[in-house]
Enzyme design. Structure first.
Site, PDB file in Angstrom:
ATOM      1  N   SER A  26       0.840  -1.192   0.000  1.00 36.41           N
ATOM      2  CA  SER A  26       0.000   0.000   0.000  1.00 36.41           C
ATOM      3  C   SER A  26       0.887   1.259   0.000  1.00 36.41           C
ATOM      4  O   SER A  26       1.697   1.427  -0.906  1.00 36.41           O
ATOM      5  CB  SER A  26      -0.951  -0.046   1.199  1.00 36.41           C
ATOM      6  OG  SER A  26      -1.966   0.907   1.064  1.00 36.41           O
TER       7      SER A  26
ATOM      8  N   ASP B 102      -8.639  -4.373  -6.087  1.00 35.22           N
ATOM      9  CA  ASP B 102      -8.143  -3.634  -4.924  1.00 35.22           C
ATOM     10  C   ASP B 102      -8.971  -2.368  -4.699  1.00 35.22           C
ATOM     11  O   ASP B 102      -9.083  -1.530  -5.590  1.00 35.22           O
ATOM     12  CB  ASP B 102      -6.667  -3.270  -5.131  1.00 35.22           C
ATOM     13  CG  ASP B 102      -5.980  -2.871  -3.839  1.00 35.22           C
ATOM     14  OD1 ASP B 102      -6.528  -2.025  -3.105  1.00 35.22           O
ATOM     15  OD2 ASP B 102      -4.894  -3.400  -3.560  1.00 35.22           O
TER      16      ASP B 102
ATOM     17  N   HIS C 248      -7.378  -5.786  -0.686  1.00 37.44           N
ATOM     18  CA  HIS C 248      -6.249  -4.857  -0.694  1.00 37.44           C
ATOM     19  C   HIS C 248      -4.949  -5.646  -0.562  1.00 37.44           C
ATOM     20  O   HIS C 248      -4.587  -6.102   0.528  1.00 37.44           O
ATOM     21  CB  HIS C 248      -6.404  -3.871   0.461  1.00 37.44           C
ATOM     22  CG  HIS C 248      -5.419  -2.741   0.448  1.00 37.44           C
ATOM     23  ND1 HIS C 248      -5.005  -2.115  -0.708  1.00 37.44           N
ATOM     24  CD2 HIS C 248      -4.755  -2.108   1.464  1.00 37.44           C
ATOM     25  CE1 HIS C 248      -4.143  -1.159  -0.405  1.00 37.44           C
ATOM     26  NE2 HIS C 248      -3.968  -1.142   0.907  1.00 37.44           N
TER      27      HIS C 248
END
Length: 502
Positions: free
Chosen positions: A222, A440, A470
């Site tokens: 991320s 995602d 995610h």
């Protein structure tokens, strides 16, 4: 939060060249060469990790230490701050050890020290040949963590409407944002100007040197992908094996990033609604109607607190991070339709880092001080109002909230932002594996290709997983996991554009 756990299988073919960088020496480039020996030659005093009020001490072979880094890299001989590190040595012994593998789990503002031990079960295959290492970046948790507001003040701010409908609500929204910034300035002092992604990337290279690694082996998730891209740009010659999973689009500015997330969450919501047999358009409108009713009259909960529209929306977001959370969303929405906001509030508390006793963690505080120092673009309230129709067109559920957030997040912030978009070009670096997941919600799939392109030809190598949630690694795809493991353990670089099907 990791990705989903749905099964996945890929073709497992199109493997490319081997790129064994584990033993290749590389001269240190950039900042570390200009630092005093008191920093570059420091010896880390590894010892038993201590628990905190939020996190118990990890057992097993985990060790903790503190790394000294400059407060201000422009004044390397000046004051220093301490960064909390954690590691577990490679289980296969020195003969099989490749080096350290650093992890950043995202945020910005996530604590690597508290997350790393739990994540070992996901990366156990890598542990045999790597020391697993993570840290709390500057301004985070045990590394001079910033707390901008008391628990009582945070809970009081729950009444502030993050999608204001009239001048009074708008004034309250921006006053609350400005007050939060003032609290951060008071709590952080000089540190507030030195918690940028660039600062942390420089910390990483000092960490690499002190750990004794010639190359940087890194796993960024991320926001950790943005950090990895910035590191590769600053220190291309020091890049070893870098994995970037759940990729932040480096070409997106503040507004662009907000639009990306709006699109990602709406896509995930559409997929969720389809899984329940609902038409996405009709299902989204049903949720909009529910949120409007909650805006007019917050729902009661078993805790005595009220579920506001903003908290309800936050509660909807959390389970979209993983397909495993979809059943919780179904239950929470049903209860809310029946007039009980307890489950949605519980989900919102999970996202907001609030425990059962009413204590809030510092993750959201650190996230804000880091991102507001990074981001130069600061839309005004007037500019944001003009953007709202674009956001609402992207998502009837999330658009209004994400649009207002572009102006409120860093409103009247005490320090200026550093860049419009992060620089990630890394000419001359070893191949970097960029992993994108088509489902995602928080870092939409398109960002992976843009990161690979910005890293440069021959550097950015894209791997696609057609999944949900995610992140991709450790989320149920044998194809993804084996490709990443082969890259990290053997230096095998897959063909750019390889696809792992669900």
């Amino acid at each position: 939060m990791a990705g989903c756990s749905s099964g996945s299988s890929g073709d497992g073919t199109d493997e490319g060249k081997n790129s064994d960088t584990s033993s290749a020496a590389a001269p240190s480039s950039g900042t570390t060469s200009g630092l005093p020996a008191s920093l570059t030659s420091q010896k880390l005093d590894w010892g038993r990790c201590k628990g905190t009020s939020d996190t118990p001490a990890p057992g097993g072979d985990w060790q903790c230490a503190t790394l000294k880094v400059p407060l201000d890299y422009a004044k390397p001989d000046g004051g220093t701050i301490g960064l909390a590190l954690i590691r577990s040595k490679a289980t296969g012994g020195q003969s099989k050890r490749i080096g350290s593998l650093l992890f950043n789990f995202g945020g910005p503002g996530g604590s690597g020290v508290s997350t790393m031990p739990a994540y070992e079960s996901v990366v156990g295959t890598l542990h045999e040949r790597y020391d697993l290492v993570s840290w709390d970046p500057r301004g985070v948790a045990a590394s001079e963590g910033v707390r901008c507001r008391s628990d009582k003040a945070i809970q009081a701010a729950e009444s502030v409407d993050a999608t204001p409908d009239d001048p009074a609500e708008e004034a309250a929204y921006f006053k609350d944002a400005a007050d939060f910034g003032k609290g951060c300035e008071k709590a952080a002092g000089k540190l507030l100007s030195h918690v940028s992604t660039t600062d942390t990337a420089r910390d990483m290279d000092l960490m690499r040197q002190v750990l004794g690694d010639q190359k940087m082996h890194y796993f960024g998730i991320s926001y950790g992908t943005e950090l990895g891209g910035v590191y590769a740009h600053l220190f291309p010659k020091n890049v070893g094996r870098l994995i970037l999973d759940a990729v932040v689009d480096p070409s997106a500015d503040t507004v662009g990033h907000a639009k990306n997330q709006t699109l990602g969450f709406q896509r995930a919501l559409d997929d969720y609604l389809k899984s329940t047999g609902q038409d996405p358009k009709q299902g989204s409108q049903k949720i909009v109607d529910l949120l409007n009713r909650i805006d007019a009259k917050p729902l009661p909960t078993s805790s005595g607190r009220k579920l506001t529209q903003t908290l309800a929306l936050t509660g909807i977001v959390l389970p979209l991070y993983s397909k495993e959370g979809w059943s919780h969303l179904t239950s929470a929405l049903k209860d809310a339709e029946d007039g009980d906001g307890s489950e949605l509030l519980g989900l919102a508390d999970g996202y907001n880092d609030r425990d059962a006793s009413g204590h809030y963690g510092t993750t959201t505080h650190s996230q804000r001080v880091i991102s507001c120092l990074d981001d130069k673009q600061r839309p005004t309230p007037e500019e944001t109002k003009k953007l709202l129709p674009e956001f609402e067109k992207i998502s009837p559920v999330f658009g209004d909230f994400m649009g207002w957030d572009t102006a409120g997040w860093c409103h009247d912030w005490p320090v200026a932002g550093q860049y419009d978009t992060p620089e990630a070009s890394a000419p001359g670096a070893e191949p970097i594996l960029v992993v994108g997941n088509t489902g995602d919600p928080a870092t939409p799939y398109e960002g992976a290709r843009r990161m690979a392109d910005e890293l440069g030809k021959g550097v950015g190598v894209e791997l696609t997983w057609k999944g949900e949630g995610h992140g991709a690694y450790g989320s149920g795809s044998d194809c993804v996991d084996s490709t990443v493991n082969s890259y990290l353990l053997k230096g095998t670089v897959p063909k750019d554009g390889k696809v792992c099907a669900s």
